[in-house]
Design a protein around this motif. Structure first.
Motif, PDB file in Angstrom:
ATOM      1  N   PRO A 111       0.829  -1.222   0.000  1.00 39.25           N
ATOM      2  CA  PRO A 111       0.000   0.000   0.000  1.00 39.25           C
ATOM      3  C   PRO A 111       0.858   1.265   0.000  1.00 39.25           C
ATOM      4  O   PRO A 111       0.975   1.981   1.001  1.00 39.25           O
ATOM      5  CB  PRO A 111      -0.808  -0.141   1.293  1.00 39.25           C
ATOM      6  CG  PRO A 111       0.113  -0.887   2.209  1.00 39.25           C
ATOM      7  CD  PRO A 111       0.921  -1.825   1.331  1.00 39.25           C
ATOM      8  N   VAL A 112       1.452   1.552  -1.132  1.00 39.75           N
ATOM      9  CA  VAL A 112       2.420   2.647  -1.237  1.00 39.75           C
ATOM     10  C   VAL A 112       1.706   3.996  -1.071  1.00 39.75           C
ATOM     11  O   VAL A 112       0.790   4.325  -1.824  1.00 39.75           O
ATOM     12  CB  VAL A 112       3.153   2.594  -2.587  1.00 39.75           C
ATOM     13  CG1 VAL A 112       4.127   3.757  -2.702  1.00 39.75           C
ATOM     14  CG2 VAL A 112       3.876   1.267  -2.757  1.00 39.75           C
ATOM     15  N   MET A 113       2.160   4.768  -0.072  1.00 37.37           N
ATOM     16  CA  MET A 113       1.595   6.102   0.179  1.00 37.37           C
ATOM     17  C   MET A 113       2.676   7.144   0.426  1.00 37.37           C
ATOM     18  O   MET A 113       2.552   8.284   0.024  1.00 37.37           O
ATOM     19  CB  MET A 113       0.689   6.052   1.412  1.00 37.37           C
ATOM     20  CG  MET A 113      -0.576   5.268   1.252  1.00 37.37           C
ATOM     21  SD  MET A 113      -1.516   5.353   2.790  1.00 37.37           S
ATOM     22  CE  MET A 113      -1.447   3.658   3.305  1.00 37.37           C
ATOM     23  N   GLY A 114       3.712   6.738   1.167  1.00 34.01           N
ATOM     24  CA  GLY A 114       4.740   7.696   1.530  1.00 34.01           C
ATOM     25  C   GLY A 114       5.629   7.122   2.614  1.00 34.01           C
ATOM     26  O   GLY A 114       5.696   5.922   2.816  1.00 34.01           O
ATOM     27  N   ASN A 115       6.299   8.024   3.337  1.00 34.85           N
ATOM     28  CA  ASN A 115       7.155   7.585   4.441  1.00 34.85           C
ATOM     29  C   ASN A 115       7.240   8.692   5.481  1.00 34.85           C
ATOM     30  O   ASN A 115       6.743   9.802   5.275  1.00 34.85           O
ATOM     31  CB  ASN A 115       8.547   7.194   3.925  1.00 34.85           C
ATOM     32  CG  ASN A 115       9.208   8.306   3.134  1.00 34.85           C
ATOM     33  OD1 ASN A 115       9.438   9.403   3.647  1.00 34.85           O
ATOM     34  ND2 ASN A 115       9.515   8.040   1.870  1.00 34.85           N
TER      35      ASN A 115
END
Length: 283
Positions: A111-115
């Protein structure tokens, strides 16, 4: 094993399918890559060329694969960065169709969103879409600690809060949660961890932190962990193998002085990981 991987592709460098496919092939997995973009390079450079593929065109590629009778043989549907809302619909439709053809198939979602350092770097609608529709349909998710916090409305930091957040994510639907880039405040300086949580327990592994930003390393991590887990059903072993392979990949990349992952140069470490890090059961 066969994995249908719906992700981006780049000509220069290694992210998305351009990062995930070769390591999977190197460990003996048959990969059916479906592309959501075909860019010259990843967007971290600030400039890129090439098209984003429309959801309808992605759907057509998937339909063509289905028409070849392949869905019954697919063990895993894998997805990563989702550039637009329409791609989620295609992925979820594909998961439903694959599971209808092969009820033992699983869906693994990164679930790529940010860091934590950059915050969210996707369109504002994507995190909500992932939380409300995509993650509940997944069997395996591979968020970093920041993404896990958004999905669950928590702020995981220490061991207990990260375990609790992983359990909250598992209550949404997925039975397996791999938490990448775990940064506990009480960990030794210069280290970083990964944690896997399943119905059978929870395990954590610690490695030295390599001082570099490596686009695509999360894609490799999600792909290898999913494949190893699917093959053996042993989350601790999958965590150990994935950690060993990815650490070697990052070490070689850092030593090379190059910005892009040294994906090909590290290939022996996928097929024969050194297993140099101890995986500790924490529950």
């Amino acid at each position: 094993m066969k994995i249908l991987s719906i992700q981006s592709a780049v000509a220069y460098g290694h992210v998305g399918n351009s990062a995930a496919v070769f390591p999977l092939q190197r460990i003996g997995v048959e990969v059916l890559p479906v592309y959501t973009v075909t860019f010259s390079n990843h967007t971290g450079y600030g400039q890129w060329r090439g098209p984003m593929i429309s959801p309808d065109d992605v759907r057509e590629v998937v339909r063509g694969v289905q028409e070849r009778g392949a869905f019954g043989d697919i063990d895993v549907v894998l997805s990563g960065y989702q550039g637009g809302e329409g791609i989620a619909d295609v992925i979820l439709e594909t998961v439903e169709q694959v599971k209808a053809a092969n009820p033992s198939a699983v869906y693994a979602c990164d679930p790529v969103m940010g860091n934590a350092k950059s915050g969210c770097f996707v369109a504002p609608a994507i995190p909500v879409l992932l939380r409300e529709r995509v993650v509940p349909a997944a069997d395996i998710i591979t968020p970093n600690q920041f993404e896990l916090g958004f999905l669950t409305g928590t702020e995981p930091s220490d061991l207990e809060s990260t375990l609790a957040a992983a359990d909250a994510a598992r209550a949404m639907g997925p039975r397996t949660v791999l938490v990448t880039s775990v940064e506990r405040p009480d960990r030794p300086e210069g280290t970083i961890e990964m944690m896997a949580v399943t119905d059978d327990g929870a395990w954590i592994v610690q490695t030295p932190r390599i001082p570099m930003k490596a686009n695509g390393s999360g894609d490799v991590t999600a792909a290898l962990f999913t494949a190893h887990l699917r093959r053996t059903g042993d989350a601790a072993d999958a965590l150990a193998r994935t950690t060993s392979s990815v650490f070697a990949l990052l070490s070689m990349t850092h030593e090379s002085g190059q910005r892009e992952l040294q994906l090909i140069q590290a290939q022996e470490h996928y097929a024969d990981p050194q297993m140099q890090f101890d995986v500790q059961r924490v529950r």
